[in-house]
Every structure is written in structure tokens, then in C-alpha cells.
Design an enzyme around this catalytic site. Sequence first.
Site, PDB file in Angstrom:
ATOM      1  N   THR A  45       8.282  -7.643  -5.710  1.00 14.57           N
ATOM      2  CA  THR A  45       6.952  -8.225  -5.907  1.00 14.57           C
ATOM      3  C   THR A  45       6.777  -9.469  -5.053  1.00 14.57           C
ATOM      4  O   THR A  45       5.747  -9.647  -4.388  1.00 14.57           O
ATOM      5  CB  THR A  45       6.757  -8.595  -7.385  1.00 14.57           C
ATOM      6  OG1 THR A  45       6.991  -7.450  -8.196  1.00 14.57           O
ATOM      7  CG2 THR A  45       5.358  -9.120  -7.633  1.00 14.57           C
ATOM      8  N   TYR A 108       0.485   1.827 -13.599  1.00 12.68           N
ATOM      9  CA  TYR A 108      -0.825   2.491 -13.652  1.00 12.68           C
ATOM     10  C   TYR A 108      -0.765   3.847 -14.342  1.00 12.68           C
ATOM     11  O   TYR A 108      -1.602   4.133 -15.206  1.00 12.68           O
ATOM     12  CB  TYR A 108      -1.449   2.639 -12.249  1.00 12.68           C
ATOM     13  CG  TYR A 108      -2.899   3.066 -12.314  1.00 12.68           C
ATOM     14  CD1 TYR A 108      -3.890   2.144 -12.636  1.00 12.68           C
ATOM     15  CD2 TYR A 108      -3.272   4.389 -12.102  1.00 12.68           C
ATOM     16  CE1 TYR A 108      -5.226   2.537 -12.727  1.00 12.68           C
ATOM     17  CE2 TYR A 108      -4.587   4.795 -12.194  1.00 12.68           C
ATOM     18  CZ  TYR A 108      -5.567   3.863 -12.511  1.00 12.68           C
ATOM     19  OH  TYR A 108      -6.875   4.246 -12.618  1.00 12.68           O
ATOM     20  N   TYR A 135      13.844  -1.940 -13.504  1.00  9.92           N
ATOM     21  CA  TYR A 135      13.076  -3.189 -13.538  1.00  9.92           C
ATOM     22  C   TYR A 135      11.942  -3.046 -14.545  1.00  9.92           C
ATOM     23  O   TYR A 135      11.033  -2.234 -14.363  1.00  9.92           O
ATOM     24  CB  TYR A 135      12.552  -3.481 -12.131  1.00  9.92           C
ATOM     25  CG  TYR A 135      11.693  -4.702 -11.960  1.00  9.92           C
ATOM     26  CD1 TYR A 135      11.607  -5.709 -12.909  1.00  9.92           C
ATOM     27  CD2 TYR A 135      10.949  -4.854 -10.787  1.00  9.92           C
ATOM     28  CE1 TYR A 135      10.811  -6.823 -12.716  1.00  9.92           C
ATOM     29  CE2 TYR A 135      10.154  -5.968 -10.577  1.00  9.92           C
ATOM     30  CZ  TYR A 135      10.093  -6.948 -11.548  1.00  9.92           C
ATOM     31  OH  TYR A 135       9.298  -8.052 -11.350  1.00  9.92           O
ATOM     32  N   ARG A 140       3.000  -6.560 -15.404  1.00  9.81           N
ATOM     33  CA  ARG A 140       2.469  -6.033 -14.145  1.00  9.81           C
ATOM     34  C   ARG A 140       2.268  -4.520 -14.169  1.00  9.81           C
ATOM     35  O   ARG A 140       1.427  -4.002 -13.431  1.00  9.81           O
ATOM     36  CB  ARG A 140       3.395  -6.395 -12.978  1.00  9.81           C
ATOM     37  CG  ARG A 140       3.281  -7.847 -12.530  1.00  9.81           C
ATOM     38  CD  ARG A 140       4.106  -8.095 -11.280  1.00  9.81           C
ATOM     39  NE  ARG A 140       3.993  -9.471 -10.811  1.00  9.81           N
ATOM     40  CZ  ARG A 140       3.117  -9.896  -9.915  1.00  9.81           C
ATOM     41  NH1 ARG A 140       2.269  -9.041  -9.387  1.00  9.81           N
ATOM     42  NH2 ARG A 140       3.086 -11.171  -9.539  1.00  9.81           N
ATOM     43  N   LYS A 163      16.768  -5.322 -14.733  1.00  9.40           N
ATOM     44  CA  LYS A 163      16.040  -6.588 -14.608  1.00  9.40           C
ATOM     45  C   LYS A 163      15.004  -6.619 -15.718  1.00  9.40           C
ATOM     46  O   LYS A 163      14.054  -5.832 -15.723  1.00  9.40           O
ATOM     47  CB  LYS A 163      15.362  -6.702 -13.244  1.00  9.40           C
ATOM     48  CG  LYS A 163      14.538  -7.987 -13.074  1.00  9.40           C
ATOM     49  CD  LYS A 163      13.816  -8.029 -11.740  1.00  9.40           C
ATOM     50  CE  LYS A 163      12.960  -9.292 -11.612  1.00  9.40           C
ATOM     51  NZ  LYS A 163      12.196  -9.324 -10.346  1.00  9.40           N
ATOM     52  N   ILE A 205      17.271 -12.451 -11.298  1.00  5.57           N
ATOM     53  CA  ILE A 205      16.571 -12.145 -10.058  1.00  5.57           C
ATOM     54  C   ILE A 205      15.417 -13.122  -9.988  1.00  5.57           C
ATOM     55  O   ILE A 205      14.449 -13.024 -10.744  1.00  5.57           O
ATOM     56  CB  ILE A 205      16.114 -10.682 -10.014  1.00  5.57           C
ATOM     57  CG1 ILE A 205      17.334  -9.757 -10.060  1.00  5.57           C
ATOM     58  CG2 ILE A 205      15.290 -10.415  -8.755  1.00  5.57           C
ATOM     59  CD1 ILE A 205      17.011  -8.279 -10.060  1.00  5.57           C
TER      60      ILE A 205
END
Length: 295
Positions: A45, A108, A135, A140, A163, A205
Site C-alpha cells: 500500500t 471489493y 495480510y 482498506r 500481517k 511491517i
Amino acid sequence: MKTFEGSMTALATPFLNGALDEGAFRALVRYQLEGGTNVLLPMGTTGEAVTMDADERARAIAVVVDEVKGRVPVVAGAGSNSTRETIESVRRAREVGADGALIVTPYYNKPTQAGLVEHYRAIAKAHPGFPLIAYNVPGRTGVDLLPETVLQLCDIPEVVALKEATANLIRAVDLVEKCGDRMTLLSGDDFTVLPFIACGGKGVISVSSNVAPRMMADLVAAARSNDLAKARGLQVRMNALHRLLFVESNPIPVKWALHLMGMFGPEIRLPLVQMGEANAAKLKAELSGLGLLKG
């Protein structure tokens, strides 16, 4: 199977006249190595991977691999909301020398928990023996990778780490309870490095380590060695920096910070825009206070 831990930087990507600024990118990698960063992660990202095409992403990963020359592992961001596209992205990352891949949960589409398991299983099947970091960042993606589902991922040998970017410490303890030492747990949240490691995590991270790699590396090392006083001092010292690096959408502030530090130009890709003046002034003052600005 190789795994990854310690202070891990999600690298920002410098652009110049619309293209990857390879010289500045190499300089950022060297700054990270000098600062004690344990693992480098291009094309996450923070690296604006979502506004780069496949060729650009592959080139960026190749530049990092070439500059690192095996001194630390390179884990490439390769996730998307398409399983087929993710498999192809991992293939390209492997071809240019990445040591592993960071795979975000599909966004999405909003897959079910069963769909998430099959997503990671398909990627692992296509790339046997290649380490993957799952992750989870619901803010998000719109989907949450639940602890019960992470337990199922433990049956996929290629998924070596997670993560976890919920900033939920109850979640961290639940993950350790279910997975034990099978899954390397990594904080995806700079604000919670010390408590996350105290709960059983093995690193972070980080976004903030782009600008302050030595402080983050020292914080992680102190937390992992149970030097509570030192770790707490560094966590508190960096707190204002973390706030300012997330006061606008990542990576807007971190790229502006690196610009102020003379690392590279201010260019950022739409739909993101440069940092607002008021926040930029606060960020500059904090960087100055931490001794991160030249002159």
C-alpha cells in the site's frame, strides 16, 4: 520454509516525471539497510502499487533485489482482488528475485471466510515452496480475516506469516492462542509495536520506518529482547510521528516526509494528492524535533 520477522519496511515508491525514480529508490533502500531494517517490502500500500502497472511493479521489485544483494530478504507486495491476477503477480515477483510475497485479502469482492482460505490455497498450489505473508487490513479491503480462518491457513505450508493490521490486541492474543508458533505474527500498525510483540508478535511491517529506520529497528529489537523500558521509551517517542504519518491517507504523509528529508521529490499519483499545508507544517516540525532533517 523461510519466514520473516523483525523490523520490516513497507517501502514508499519515488516517482520522477511520472516514472519510477530508480536512483532515489536505491538510495532509500541503502538508508534502510544502514538503519538496521531486517526485511524490505516493495509494492505494498505504501508503495502505491495499486496505481502502478505490472511492468512497473516488477521493475521496482527488481531494483530493490539488485540493491539489497542478498543482505536482507525482499518480500514483494503481490495481492489483488483477483486470485488469477495474484498468482501471476507472484510469478513475476519470483522471476525478479523476491524472497516471498505479501498477499492482501481480496478487496471489493468481499469473499466469505471459506473463499479467503481457497484464495490462499490456490496461490500456494501455484507456487509450492514459496513463502507467503497473508495480510489482513479490513479498513482498506472490506473483509476481515478471522482468527478461525487463520488457523485454517496454518494447514497451508507456504503461508508462513500474517500481517495483522486491525490494531486489536485482543485479536493478537486470539491468534497466538489458535496458531501458537506455527504462524509468524507481524503488526501492521506502527502505534502498537510494543504491545503487539508483548502479545506474541515477532515484528512489524512499518510505514514509519521509511523515515526513521533506526528508531523502529531499535524499538523492535528492544521489545523482542524484553527490554521494556527502552522499548516503551521508543514507542512513546515515535508516537507523534506515527500520528502525523497517518493524519492523511497513507502514503501521502510518508512521501512528503521523505521529500522534506531530501530523499526524493514530492510526486504522488492520483487519486492521491500532496499533503495539506497545515499538516505538512506539523510533520516538518516533528521531523526536525527527531533530528531527521538535514541542516
